[in-house]
Scaffold this active site. Structure first.
Site, PDB file in Angstrom:
ATOM      1  N   PHE A   1     113.538  83.572 -99.863  1.00 31.67           N
ATOM      2  CA  PHE A   1     113.608  84.577 -98.810  1.00 31.67           C
ATOM      3  C   PHE A   1     113.050  85.939 -99.222  1.00 31.67           C
ATOM      4  O   PHE A   1     112.964  86.834 -98.397  1.00 31.67           O
ATOM      5  CB  PHE A   1     115.078  84.748 -98.383  1.00 31.67           C
ATOM      6  CG  PHE A   1     115.767  83.433 -98.113  1.00 31.67           C
ATOM      7  CD1 PHE A   1     115.482  82.715 -96.972  1.00 31.67           C
ATOM      8  CD2 PHE A   1     116.676  82.903 -99.025  1.00 31.67           C
ATOM      9  CE1 PHE A   1     116.095  81.493 -96.719  1.00 31.67           C
ATOM     10  CE2 PHE A   1     117.292  81.690 -98.791  1.00 31.67           C
ATOM     11  CZ  PHE A   1     117.004  80.976 -97.630  1.00 31.67           C
TER      12      PHE A   1
ATOM     13  N   GLY B   1     121.589  83.923-109.262  1.00 28.56           N
ATOM     14  CA  GLY B   1     121.210  83.426-107.952  1.00 28.56           C
ATOM     15  C   GLY B   1     119.812  82.840-107.970  1.00 28.56           C
ATOM     16  O   GLY B   1     118.829  83.507-107.637  1.00 28.56           O
TER      17      GLY B   1
ATOM     18  N   ASP C   1     123.060  79.735-111.620  1.00 30.39           N
ATOM     19  CA  ASP C   1     123.390  79.300-110.257  1.00 30.39           C
ATOM     20  C   ASP C   1     124.151  77.979-110.334  1.00 30.39           C
ATOM     21  O   ASP C   1     123.853  77.144-111.187  1.00 30.39           O
ATOM     22  CB  ASP C   1     122.107  79.097-109.442  1.00 30.39           C
ATOM     23  CG  ASP C   1     122.327  79.174-107.937  1.00 30.39           C
ATOM     24  OD1 ASP C   1     123.270  78.526-107.446  1.00 30.39           O
ATOM     25  OD2 ASP C   1     121.555  79.870-107.262  1.00 30.39           O
TER      26      ASP C   1
ATOM     27  N   HIS D   1     126.883  86.945-101.277  1.00 29.40           N
ATOM     28  CA  HIS D   1     126.843  88.218-100.560  1.00 29.40           C
ATOM     29  C   HIS D   1     128.204  88.652-100.015  1.00 29.40           C
ATOM     30  O   HIS D   1     128.273  89.483 -99.111  1.00 29.40           O
ATOM     31  CB  HIS D   1     125.831  88.124 -99.413  1.00 29.40           C
ATOM     32  CG  HIS D   1     124.409  88.180 -99.873  1.00 29.40           C
ATOM     33  ND1 HIS D   1     123.960  87.494-100.971  1.00 29.40           N
ATOM     34  CD2 HIS D   1     123.326  88.849 -99.404  1.00 29.40           C
ATOM     35  CE1 HIS D   1     122.677  87.723-101.143  1.00 29.40           C
ATOM     36  NE2 HIS D   1     122.262  88.548-100.202  1.00 29.40           N
TER      37      HIS D   1
ATOM     38  N   ASP E   1     118.921  92.596-101.690  1.00 30.03           N
ATOM     39  CA  ASP E   1     119.602  92.579-100.391  1.00 30.03           C
ATOM     40  C   ASP E   1     120.546  93.760-100.243  1.00 30.03           C
ATOM     41  O   ASP E   1     121.707  93.602 -99.819  1.00 30.03           O
ATOM     42  CB  ASP E   1     120.335  91.255-100.171  1.00 30.03           C
ATOM     43  CG  ASP E   1     119.368  90.084-100.028  1.00 30.03           C
ATOM     44  OD1 ASP E   1     118.260  90.301 -99.502  1.00 30.03           O
ATOM     45  OD2 ASP E   1     119.710  88.973-100.448  1.00 30.03           O
TER      46      ASP E   1
END
Length: 216
Positions: A19, A46, A71, A144, A170
């Protein structure tokens, strides 16, 4: 002059599932190249399918250090079935659970970067508890929620060497982005308020901070 990846590395990044937009990827790469000069490992929290790992691995290769990526590969909250970021191709047909590890391995193989990455498969706080090596870069891009974002910061930021870079993805300061970016934003504010970090740059939702103190 800002460091930039070779065209084939950028192409591999753009082709991988994930993303992160290109401008943020370029900022991450530049930070990784800078951090690589410390001669210490570069760590990502992540992994997902390895899109950003490509950039860290290439920077690590150039610096002759190792890229590490942490992860559990079961997907974060917003990647589960029923959410906008869910990808059915990442579901293991046998268990019915997400498993991004096979896709991640294919991503690195296609990019020719497997030997420059150590994949740490497990939950970030558990891995951080047993980690003992100083790091040149910590890239926080995991869960998140406040619980997960704070745990990633608390687990890994103390391992950053003096002058090392903390990169947070983010970071969205607007309340409308509560689910996708408010927890990373609060971690970003927490890092600045600690007195241990000085902001270096911001690109889109990516923030780069340098460790300049000890008050984490």
């Amino acid at each position: 002059m800002t460091a930039a990846p070779a065209p084939e590395i950028l192409a591999a990044f753009e082709a991988a599932k994930g993303f992160m937009p290109v401008d943020e990827g370029l900022a991450l790469y530049a930070a990784a190249v800078t951090a690589g000069r410390l001669g210490l490992p570069l760590l990502e929290v992540g992994t997902y399918c390895g899109r950003s790992t490509i950039l860290l691995a290439d920077a690590a290769r150039a610096a002759r250090v190792t890229a590490l990526t942490v992860d559990h590969h079961r997907g974060s909250e917003e990647q589960q079935p029923g959410w906008d970021y869910h990808d059915p191709e990442t579901v293991d047909p046998e268990t019915g659970l997400m498993d991004t590890l096979p896709t991640f391995r294919r991503t690195l193989h296609r990019a020719g970067l497997e030997e420059h990455v150590v994949a740490l498969v497990g939950r970030s706080p558990q891995v951080a508890k047993v980690w003992g090596t100083p790091l040149g870069l910590v890239f926080v891009d995991g869960g998140h929620t406040d619980e997960h974002a704070n745990a990633d910061y608390e687990g890994w930021a103390p391992h950053l060497a003096d002058g090392g870079l903390l990169v947070i993805h983010d970071v969205f300061p607007h309340p409308a982005d509560e689910f996708t970016g408010q927890a990373p934003y609060r971690v970003y504010l927490r890092a600045l308020a600690s007195g241990a970090f000085t902001e270096v740059s911001d690109t889109g939702s990516l923030r780069v901070l340098r460790r300049t103190g000890t008050g984490i």
